[in-house]
Scaffold this motif. Structure first.
Motif, mmCIF file in Angstrom:
data_model
loop_
_atom_site.group_PDB
_atom_site.id
_atom_site.type_symbol
_atom_site.label_atom_id
_atom_site.label_comp_id
_atom_site.label_asym_id
_atom_site.label_seq_id
_atom_site.Cartn_x
_atom_site.Cartn_y
_atom_site.Cartn_z
ATOM 1 N N MET A 217 -5.257 -42.159 -16.358
ATOM 2 C CA MET A 217 -5.443 -41.289 -15.201
ATOM 3 C C MET A 217 -6.710 -40.472 -15.413
ATOM 4 O O MET A 217 -6.832 -39.760 -16.403
ATOM 5 C CB MET A 217 -4.232 -40.370 -15.043
ATOM 6 N N GLU A 218 -7.654 -40.627 -14.491
ATOM 7 C CA GLU A 218 -8.918 -39.911 -14.594
ATOM 8 C C GLU A 218 -9.132 -39.043 -13.362
ATOM 9 O O GLU A 218 -8.684 -39.367 -12.264
ATOM 10 C CB GLU A 218 -10.078 -40.901 -14.742
ATOM 11 N N LYS A 219 -9.842 -37.921 -13.573
ATOM 12 C CA LYS A 219 -10.164 -37.008 -12.480
ATOM 13 C C LYS A 219 -11.387 -37.501 -11.729
ATOM 14 O O LYS A 219 -12.412 -37.809 -12.334
ATOM 15 C CB LYS A 219 -10.432 -35.601 -13.023
ATOM 16 N N ASP A 220 -11.290 -37.611 -10.418
ATOM 17 C CA ASP A 220 -12.417 -37.987 -9.581
ATOM 18 C C ASP A 220 -12.454 -37.054 -8.380
ATOM 19 O O ASP A 220 -11.603 -37.135 -7.488
ATOM 20 C CB ASP A 220 -12.291 -39.439 -9.119
ATOM 21 N N LYS A 221 -13.448 -36.151 -8.372
ATOM 22 C CA LYS A 221 -13.598 -35.168 -7.291
ATOM 23 C C LYS A 221 -12.335 -34.337 -7.110
ATOM 24 O O LYS A 221 -11.865 -34.083 -6.001
ATOM 25 C CB LYS A 221 -13.970 -35.863 -5.982
ATOM 26 N N GLY A 222 -11.761 -33.937 -8.247
ATOM 27 C CA GLY A 222 -10.592 -33.075 -8.208
ATOM 28 C C GLY A 222 -9.269 -33.789 -8.025
ATOM 29 O O GLY A 222 -8.211 -33.163 -8.046
ATOM 30 N N LYS A 223 -9.289 -35.105 -7.843
ATOM 31 C CA LYS A 223 -8.068 -35.868 -7.631
ATOM 32 C C LYS A 223 -7.847 -36.841 -8.789
ATOM 33 O O LYS A 223 -8.793 -37.348 -9.373
ATOM 34 C CB LYS A 223 -8.135 -36.654 -6.309
#
Length: 395
Positions: A217-223
């Motif tokens: 699970m990675e953060k992308d633009k806060g999501k």
């Protein structure tokens, strides 16, 4: 004549008797995804059960919640004529002492019959792989259960499997469809190494080792965004570590099974993209039981997809230099990965043992009793020859 009629009647009764255990489709829960997490009691078995004898009564009363199993299943109310072919998942979570215990407890939580024959994805938490004995129990269940779909995809979750099961991707309604799509795209993406349950069971049965695709699970633009890349390295049913996406593509090169992908080198400070179209691998064996040497020769064919418009690479001399640089760079990568697999992880996904057993059985008989040590001390030499058959549209 009368006997023939009676015989025909008996045969009709036997052949057209119908299904004795038939259950209406709306009375079933079709499990599509299974997530396996470590429960609160994992690792406490010896302390909790040290005074329990196999002949003691009422052992089912013992609360040993070492597994937390998440079942995902489609909401069938979203399926039907005029509706989408896929539906959002619903979920059921149970704590259990074993996989079979989880199935029984899940059945007790639902008014419908649990059906596992359509399962598409199993997600194993990395925490489970830190408890090899528990993982062996899970593998035994997966081997023995005839109702499980052995062609389902298997992944290792870097984190809690339940979180991934309940994740809804942007492009799909459920995680199993999303992961299946990524697996199918592996022909174009060399960083993804697809694996079915049957393939995993075969690999583990051979020597307890396997490379299993990893999701994180990675953060992308806060999501939060689920990413499928890299693999978990399993040795003796335990997690030894992870390989990055770039390392995975080199493993596939060493195996001679790379179906696509690209390599990048920097030429005059500009990235040059080399797209791989074809791979040929040849292994040669030298030495004796005291010291083995495996030479792995790899031939690549591909095309240059992008570089820098102000530099002319159309000449034969320039193209030859690029092929040489690519070959040297990839050869060094393969050398590093081969030694990592050999000395750090102690696993052989390249297939050197199988090659030795098949092509030199007499030598294999001499070393098979001490193969792990022989493999660890063997010399692995790689050589990559690169050909750029096409360089795109030129001036």
């Amino acid at each position: 004549m009368k006997f023939k009629r009676i015989l025909a009647l008996i045969l009709c009764c036997m052949l057209f008797s119908g299904c004795w255990d038939r259950i209406e489709i709306d009375k079933k829960i079709f499990i599509s995804t299974i997530g396996i997490d470590a429960g609160k009691d994992i690792g406490k078995e010896k302390e909790q059960l040290k005074n329990i004898k196999p002949y003691d009564p009422f052992q089912e009363r013992i609360e040993n919640k070492k597994l937390s199993i998440t079942y995902g299943f489609p909401d069938i109310s979203e399926m039907g004529p005029g509706k989408s072919g896929t539906a959002k998942d619903q979920f059921m979570v149970v704590d259990a002492s074993s996989m079979e215990d989880a199935d029984v407890k899940a059945a007790g939580k639902s008014s419908r019959s649990i059906f596992l024959g359509h399962t598409k994805l199993i997600v194993i938490s990395s925490s489970i792989l830190e408890a090899p004995d528990t993982f062996k129990e899970i593998v035994d269940y997966l081997n023995r259960n005839p109702s499980l779909n052995k062609m389902m995809n298997v992944v290792v979750a870097e984190g809690k499997a339940e979180d991934f099961i309940k994740y809804t991707p942007n492009t799909e309604k459920n995680i199993e469809t999303f992961i299946s799509g990524l697996m199918e795209a592996s022909k174009k993406n060399a960083t993804i190494l697809p694996l079915t349950l049957n393939e995993m069971l075969v690999l583990l049965d051979e020597n307890g080792s396997a490379l299993i695709p990893k999701i994180s699970m990675e953060k992308d633009k806060g999501k939060n965004e689920v990413v499928l890349s890299g693999v978990a390295v399993i040795k003796n049913y335990a997690l030894k570590g992870f390989l990055t996406p770039v390392e995975v593509s080199d493993v596939e090169l060493l195996r001679g099974k790379l179906k696509g992908g690209k390599k990048v080198i920097y030429l005059n400070n500009h990235p040059l993209d080399y797209s791989i179209d074809g791979v040929e691998r040849e292994i040669k064996l030298y030495g004796d039981k005291n010291k083995l040497q495996f030479n792995i020769n790899i031939s690549l064919e591909g095309q240059i997809k992008g570089y820098y418009i102000d530099d002319d690479i159309n000449s034969k001399e320039k193209l030859g230099e690029i092929e040489k640089d690519l070959g040297m760079a990839i050869t060094q990568e393969c050398d590093i990965i081969a030694k990592m697999l050999q000395r750090e992880f102690g696993v052989d996904p390249i297939g050197l043992r199988e090659y030795l057993e098949k092509h030199n059985p007499s030598l294999w008989k001499q070393v098979k009793g001490n193969w792990e040590e022989v493999y660890k001390n063997a010399s692995i030499v790689t050589n990559v020859d690169v050909k750029a058959r096409r360089i795109g549209i030129s001036k």
